[in-house]
Design a protein around this motif. Structure first.
Motif, short mmCIF file in Angstrom:
data_model
loop_
_atom_site.label_atom_id
_atom_site.label_comp_id
_atom_site.label_asym_id
_atom_site.label_seq_id
_atom_site.Cartn_x
_atom_site.Cartn_y
_atom_site.Cartn_z
N ILE A 92 0.87 -1.17 0.00
CA ILE A 92 0.00 0.00 0.00
C ILE A 92 0.91 1.23 0.00
O ILE A 92 1.65 1.44 0.95
CB ILE A 92 -0.93 0.02 1.23
N ASN A 94 1.36 4.59 0.59
CA ASN A 94 0.91 5.79 1.27
C ASN A 94 2.01 6.85 1.14
O ASN A 94 3.07 6.75 1.75
CB ASN A 94 0.63 5.48 2.74
N ARG A 109 -9.94 4.26 -1.82
CA ARG A 109 -9.34 3.10 -2.48
C ARG A 109 -10.27 1.88 -2.40
O ARG A 109 -10.42 1.12 -3.36
CB ARG A 109 -7.99 2.79 -1.83
N THR A 147 -8.17 8.07 2.56
CA THR A 147 -7.49 7.37 1.46
C THR A 147 -7.95 5.92 1.38
O THR A 147 -8.20 5.40 0.28
CB THR A 147 -5.97 7.43 1.67
N ALA A 148 -8.06 5.26 2.53
CA ALA A 148 -8.50 3.86 2.53
C ALA A 148 -9.92 3.73 1.99
O ALA A 148 -10.22 2.79 1.22
CB ALA A 148 -8.41 3.29 3.95
N LEU A 159 -3.15 1.37 6.52
CA LEU A 159 -3.31 2.82 6.42
C LEU A 159 -3.68 3.45 7.77
O LEU A 159 -3.20 4.55 8.10
CB LEU A 159 -4.38 3.15 5.38
N SER A 190 -3.57 10.16 -1.32
CA SER A 190 -2.84 10.53 -0.09
C SER A 190 -1.98 11.76 -0.31
O SER A 190 -1.85 12.61 0.59
CB SER A 190 -1.99 9.35 0.39
N GLU A 228 -4.13 5.16 -4.31
CA GLU A 228 -3.78 5.69 -2.99
C GLU A 228 -2.59 6.65 -3.04
O GLU A 228 -2.44 7.51 -2.15
CB GLU A 228 -3.48 4.55 -2.01
#
Length: 368
Positions: free
Chosen positions: A95, A97, A153, A149-150, A264, A164, A160
């Protein structure tokens, strides 16, 4: 297009996939990148008309000159390492970020707003309770900002990386609005800043006469906790497997959706904690900017530490050294403030180049 491709000059070497990645190169790659960064830095000082030895001494030696200098080095490593700990979990889970800077900013905003609300005359709230409320608000604020963001997504398959990153600038604008509006100090002579918080709501100093606070001990403890979480817990194992082998994780029944939310939220919580520590630590109030880019620099810190929580501590010290070295280079050598970003950029690109040698080896082409 074909003609342009044909005119492209041929390189005298090619990259050849290794049969087995070199384990020695995994640990040597960050060290090699740091050495090469310093070598290019010496050439940069020469190009700017400065003595390279003096420049490297300012960057590498002067930040260790005395108790106060060392304490500042450790102080700057706190937000870097905290953000890198959360990013380590995200990157291991595949992921990406990139918004730890925004999560730190929003966490600092929530923590500062909490202190503004509780630090009022006539309200005799214990300092320990106020600190706990402030830290909790920072953690929840950072986690909430990462949850956006999560959610995007998860529900809309939004990228993401872009989400983000863009939320970082939204958080900075919210902070600017807050210190110019509801959180502005009425006695601050119209400066965009909040009130200066009371001493009892600030983090206690770890070393008398310095700005280093107890957040450094908390950071080391959290690094150990995250090392155990990643290497010894079932949840940490599932996150790692989901990032490195998604098909195997699916076969084992590990939820990719759960990995997205957990990684996240953890990353945002750590970044929010870093923002809270900045507000109640060296800054002592809310300003239009609470971070000189710690969230972005933490990406480099995470990779210098090989996505290992304990390695992130060492990476944070290296990046903190660059921040202090850049500040000293401005004051003592008259160099621009961009010198810190230049060194960070060189370190990032050289680290990526050295990491390529983990999977590939250089093969020189035979002459025709």
């Amino acid at each position: 297009m074909l003609k342009a491709f044909a005119l492209r000059p041929a390189l005298p070497f090619r990259l050849e996939l290794r049969g087995a990645p070199s384990r020695a190169m995994v640990f040597a790659s960050p060290l090699l990148a740091i050495v090469l960064t310093m070598a290019l830095g010496a050439l940069l000082f020469m190009a700017l008309g400065k003595d390279p030895l003096t420049g490297l001494r300012v960057f590498l030696v002067d930040p260790f000159n005395g108790k106060r200098a060392i304490s500042e080095l450790l102080l700057k490593s706190i937000p870097l390492v905290l953000c890198a700990l959360g990013l380590t979990v995200c990157f291991r889970s595949n992921i990406w970020n990139i918004g730890a800077e925004g999560q730190l900013t929003f966490g600092a905003l929530c923590a500062g707003a909490t202190l503004v609300c509780i630090d009022v005359p006539g309200q005799d709230l214990p300092g320990v309770l106020g600190l706990l409320l402030m830290i909790g608000a920072g953690i929840l604020g950072g986690a909430f900002w990462a949850a956006i963001t999560a959610l995007l997504r998860d529900r809309f398959n939004a990228n993401e990386i872009l989400v983000s990153l863009m939320l970082t600038y939204v958080a900075q604008l919210l902070l600017m609005w807050a210190v110019n509006g509801p959180l502005k100090d009425p006695n601050g002579m119209n400066f965009p800043q909040s009130m200066v918080f009371s001493e009892k709501f600030l983090l206690p100093a770890l070393i008398a006469g310095t700005r280093l606070h107890v957040g450094f001990i908390a950071m080391l403890a959290l690094a150990l906790v995250m090392a155990v979480f990643i290497t010894r817990s079932f949840r940490g194992f599932s996150l790692t497997v989901g990032g490195s082998a998604p098909l195997a994780a699916l076969y084992a029944g590990f939820s990719s959706r759960s990995a997205l939310w957990v990684s996240l939220l953890i990353s945002g919580a750590f970044a929010g904690l870093a923002g809270a520590f900045e507000v109640a630590g060296p800054i002592g109030q809310l300003l239009p900017s609470v971070s000189p880019g710690y969230g972005f620099a933490a990406i480099i810190v995470a990779f210098i530490g090989r996505l290992n929580p304990l390695g992130a501590v060492l990476g944070g010290l290296v990046m903190s050294l660059m921040y202090l070295g850049g500040e000293l280079a401005q004051s003592r050598l008259g160099l621009p403030s961009a010198i810190t970003g230049v060194f960070q950029g060189m370190l990032l690109f050289l680290l990526l180049a050295c990491d390529t040698l983990i999977e590939y080896r250089l093969r020189w082409k035979a002459a025709a």
